[in-house]
Scaffold this motif. Structure first.
Motif, PDB file in Angstrom:
ATOM      1  N   UNK A   1       0.793  -1.234   0.000  1.00 48.32           N
ATOM      2  CA  UNK A   1       0.000   0.000   0.000  1.00 48.32           C
ATOM      3  C   UNK A   1       0.826   1.284   0.000  1.00 48.32           C
ATOM      4  N   UNK A   2       2.058   1.193   0.439  1.00 45.90           N
ATOM      5  CA  UNK A   2       2.874   2.411   0.466  1.00 45.90           C
ATOM      6  C   UNK A   2       2.748   3.171   1.770  1.00 45.90           C
ATOM      7  N   UNK A   3       1.543   3.423   2.233  1.00 49.38           N
ATOM      8  CA  UNK A   3       1.359   4.130   3.502  1.00 49.38           C
ATOM      9  C   UNK A   3       1.395   3.135   4.662  1.00 49.38           C
ATOM     10  N   UNK A   4       1.737   3.645   5.837  1.00 50.19           N
ATOM     11  CA  UNK A   4       1.615   2.827   7.049  1.00 50.19           C
ATOM     12  C   UNK A   4       0.327   3.238   7.749  1.00 50.19           C
ATOM     13  N   UNK A   5      -0.452   2.254   8.133  1.00 46.83           N
ATOM     14  CA  UNK A   5      -1.739   2.550   8.783  1.00 46.83           C
ATOM     15  C   UNK A   5      -1.781   1.881  10.154  1.00 46.83           C
ATOM     16  N   UNK A   6      -2.358   2.597  11.117  1.00 45.08           N
ATOM     17  CA  UNK A   6      -2.428   2.080  12.487  1.00 45.08           C
ATOM     18  C   UNK A   6      -3.818   2.331  13.058  1.00 45.08           C
ATOM     19  N   UNK A   7      -4.187   1.472  13.984  1.00 46.15           N
ATOM     20  CA  UNK A   7      -5.469   1.620  14.694  1.00 46.15           C
ATOM     21  C   UNK A   7      -5.106   1.779  16.169  1.00 46.15           C
ATOM     22  N   UNK A   8      -5.315   2.978  16.684  1.00 44.16           N
ATOM     23  CA  UNK A   8      -4.751   3.307  17.998  1.00 44.16           C
ATOM     24  C   UNK A   8      -5.836   3.730  18.982  1.00 44.16           C
ATOM     25  N   UNK A   9      -5.725   3.180  20.176  1.00 48.17           N
ATOM     26  CA  UNK A   9      -6.654   3.564  21.239  1.00 48.17           C
ATOM     27  C   UNK A   9      -5.974   4.563  22.160  1.00 48.17           C
TER      28      UNK A   9
ATOM     29  N   UNK B   1      -4.713 -24.653   7.025  1.00 50.33           N
ATOM     30  CA  UNK B   1      -5.794 -24.175   6.150  1.00 50.33           C
ATOM     31  C   UNK B   1      -6.804 -23.283   6.866  1.00 50.33           C
ATOM     32  N   UNK B   2      -7.008 -23.509   8.164  1.00 49.50           N
ATOM     33  CA  UNK B   2      -7.963 -22.676   8.911  1.00 49.50           C
ATOM     34  C   UNK B   2      -7.217 -21.662   9.758  1.00 49.50           C
ATOM     35  N   UNK B   3      -7.607 -20.409   9.613  1.00 47.56           N
ATOM     36  CA  UNK B   3      -6.973 -19.304  10.323  1.00 47.56           C
ATOM     37  C   UNK B   3      -8.012 -18.701  11.261  1.00 47.56           C
ATOM     38  N   UNK B   4      -7.886 -18.989  12.541  1.00 45.60           N
ATOM     39  CA  UNK B   4      -8.833 -18.437  13.518  1.00 45.60           C
ATOM     40  C   UNK B   4      -8.181 -17.235  14.185  1.00 45.60           C
ATOM     41  N   UNK B   5      -8.719 -16.046  13.893  1.00 40.26           N
ATOM     42  CA  UNK B   5      -8.102 -14.799  14.338  1.00 40.26           C
ATOM     43  C   UNK B   5      -9.000 -14.137  15.379  1.00 40.26           C
ATOM     44  N   UNK B   6      -8.454 -13.938  16.573  1.00 41.61           N
ATOM     45  CA  UNK B   6      -9.269 -13.403  17.667  1.00 41.61           C
ATOM     46  C   UNK B   6      -8.661 -12.076  18.111  1.00 41.61           C
ATOM     47  N   UNK B   7      -9.495 -11.027  18.140  1.00 44.21           N
ATOM     48  CA  UNK B   7      -8.968  -9.698  18.469  1.00 44.21           C
ATOM     49  C   UNK B   7      -9.897  -8.962  19.415  1.00 44.21           C
ATOM     50  N   UNK B   8      -9.296  -8.135  20.264  1.00 44.48           N
ATOM     51  CA  UNK B   8     -10.085  -7.132  20.975  1.00 44.48           C
ATOM     52  C   UNK B   8      -9.768  -5.785  20.323  1.00 44.48           C
ATOM     53  N   UNK B   9     -10.767  -5.033  20.010  1.00 41.15           N
ATOM     54  CA  UNK B   9     -10.710  -3.679  19.446  1.00 41.15           C
ATOM     55  C   UNK B   9      -9.511  -3.476  18.506  1.00 41.15           C
ATOM     56  N   UNK B  10      -8.469  -2.763  18.963  1.00 37.17           N
ATOM     57  CA  UNK B  10      -7.357  -2.422  18.060  1.00 37.17           C
ATOM     58  C   UNK B  10      -6.513  -3.643  17.685  1.00 37.17           C
ATOM     59  N   UNK B  11      -6.715  -4.736  18.386  1.00 37.19           N
ATOM     60  CA  UNK B  11      -5.981  -5.971  18.090  1.00 37.19           C
ATOM     61  C   UNK B  11      -6.329  -6.551  16.724  1.00 37.19           C
ATOM     62  N   UNK B  12      -7.279  -5.945  16.040  1.00 34.12           N
ATOM     63  CA  UNK B  12      -7.634  -6.392  14.689  1.00 34.12           C
ATOM     64  C   UNK B  12      -6.554  -5.963  13.677  1.00 34.12           C
ATOM     65  N   UNK B  13      -5.742  -4.967  14.048  1.00 33.25           N
ATOM     66  CA  UNK B  13      -4.805  -4.355  13.084  1.00 33.25           C
ATOM     67  C   UNK B  13      -3.917  -5.366  12.340  1.00 33.25           C
ATOM     68  N   UNK B  14      -3.203  -6.250  13.030  1.00 30.48           N
ATOM     69  CA  UNK B  14      -2.325  -7.151  12.265  1.00 30.48           C
ATOM     70  C   UNK B  14      -3.102  -8.086  11.342  1.00 30.48           C
ATOM     71  N   UNK B  15      -4.345  -8.398  11.706  1.00 31.66           N
ATOM     72  CA  UNK B  15      -5.155  -9.280  10.856  1.00 31.66           C
ATOM     73  C   UNK B  15      -5.591  -8.558   9.578  1.00 31.66           C
ATOM     74  N   UNK B  16      -5.803  -7.257   9.695  1.00 34.20           N
ATOM     75  CA  UNK B  16      -6.159  -6.472   8.502  1.00 34.20           C
ATOM     76  C   UNK B  16      -4.985  -6.492   7.524  1.00 34.20           C
TER      77      UNK B  16
ATOM     78  N   UNK C   1       0.769   7.884  28.879  1.00 32.75           N
ATOM     79  CA  UNK C   1       1.763   8.944  28.668  1.00 32.75           C
ATOM     80  C   UNK C   1       1.907   9.297  27.187  1.00 32.75           C
ATOM     81  N   UNK C   2       1.824   8.304  26.309  1.00 35.66           N
ATOM     82  CA  UNK C   2       2.120   8.576  24.897  1.00 35.66           C
ATOM     83  C   UNK C   2       0.880   8.799  24.030  1.00 35.66           C
ATOM     84  N   UNK C   3      -0.174   8.013  24.265  1.00 37.01           N
ATOM     85  CA  UNK C   3      -1.303   8.085  23.319  1.00 37.01           C
ATOM     86  C   UNK C   3      -1.989   9.456  23.280  1.00 37.01           C
TER      87      UNK C   3
END
Ligand SMILES: Cc1cc2nc3c(=O)[nH]c(=O)nc-3n(C[C@H](O)[C@H](O)[C@H](O)COP(=O)(O)OP(=O)(O)OC[C@H]3O[C@@H](n4cnc5c(N)ncnc54)[C@H](O)[C@@H]3O)c2cc1C
Length: 235
Positions: A57-65, A102-117, A71-73
């Protein structure tokens, strides 16, 4: 630290007053593998964020809470389009797509979806294959599912992608009208395994985000022989 990479904010989408999708253009090439994270240097502090975009994609994208007492967010939240941030030069992490199953079970809470995207976009971009994706996404409120529209669009197009968002506070006024799954995401894992006949021999399980969710998934599945990959966002 002389070797930091500077990146400019090119887009920011405030999903709620605590959730932000932010896109950056780096001033130097930044390579990574889907599932990896970047280390931001914010006011001298280092914080890691999973990359939601795919390498092509060229750009870096993040999902941040935003953690209000963090201190940082709060500083990151205040970055506007055109502002710059600093990143350590190398992506890191071994929370990567495991094509052996063959089966990929991906479990995320809120921003934890980012690497799966990132994994999903990359998988589709590179021509896809015959893996089956079962994406379970937990949040307190329905407006916290950052990539719901995108994943639902993909799951309509590709029959091998199943997306199950679940809200943990179904009675809350803010979830009025929600017709999807409810309950904490870790509590629907076993139901999903049974429904889709996901056996340890053919399934890799990824868990990303809240440490308690990950601990619970490990307890539920660890002794059943599933290959479990974990990315814990805090202790
Ligand atoms: C590999 C990795 C990838 C990560 N990817 C992401 C990501 O994609 N998106 C993202 O938002 N964060 C991600 N994090 C968490 C991120 O690195 C920071 O820890 C978080 O943003 C808090 O930073 P802060 O300085 O504001 O809070 P701090 O001042 O560092 O922390 C305050 C306290 O808040 C708690 N805390 C931290 N994060 C949260 C949270 N999300 N919700 C509730 N409590 C929290 C912790 O107990 C922490 O001790 C990731 C962490 C790791 C290790």
């Amino acid at each position: 630290m002389t070797d930091l990479i500077r990146a400019t904010v090119v887009e920011r989408i405030e999903l709620t007053d605590r959730l932000l999708i932010i896109k950056l253009r780096t001033q130097k090439e930044f390579s990574f593998v889907p599932g990896q994270y970047c280390t931001f240097v914010i006011g001298g502090m280092e914080r890691d964020y999973s990359i939601a975009s795919a390498p092509h994609e060229g750009l870096l994208e993040f999902f941040i809470e935003k953690v209000p007492e963090g201190k940082a967010t709060p500083q990151l939240w205040d970055k506007k389009i055109g502002d710059t941030v600093e990143l350590k030069p190398n992506a890191q992490g071994s929370f990567l797509f495991d094509s052996a199953y063959p089966n990929q079970l991906m479990i995320a809470t809120v921003t934890g979806i980012a690497p799966f995207i990132s994994m999903l976009r990359s998988y589709i971009h590179t021509g896809a294959g015959s893996h089956r994706f079962y994406i379970l996404h937990g949040a307190s409120y329905h407006n916290e599912f950052g990539y719901k529209d995108e994943i639902e669009r993909l799951s309509k197009k590709y029959t091998n992608i199943v997306y199950i968002p679940t809200v943990s506070r179904p009675q809350d006024e803010k979830n009025k009208g929600w017709q999807g799954e409810f309950g904490r995401v870790n509590l629907i894992v076993e139901k999903c395994i049974e429904r889709f006949l996901l056996e340890p021999a053919n399934t890799v399980v990824y868990a990303c985000g809240h440490p308690e969710m990950i601990r619970d998934v490990r307890e539920r599945l660890g002794n059943r022989g599933y290959k479990l990959r974990e990315e814990k966002y805090w202790e």
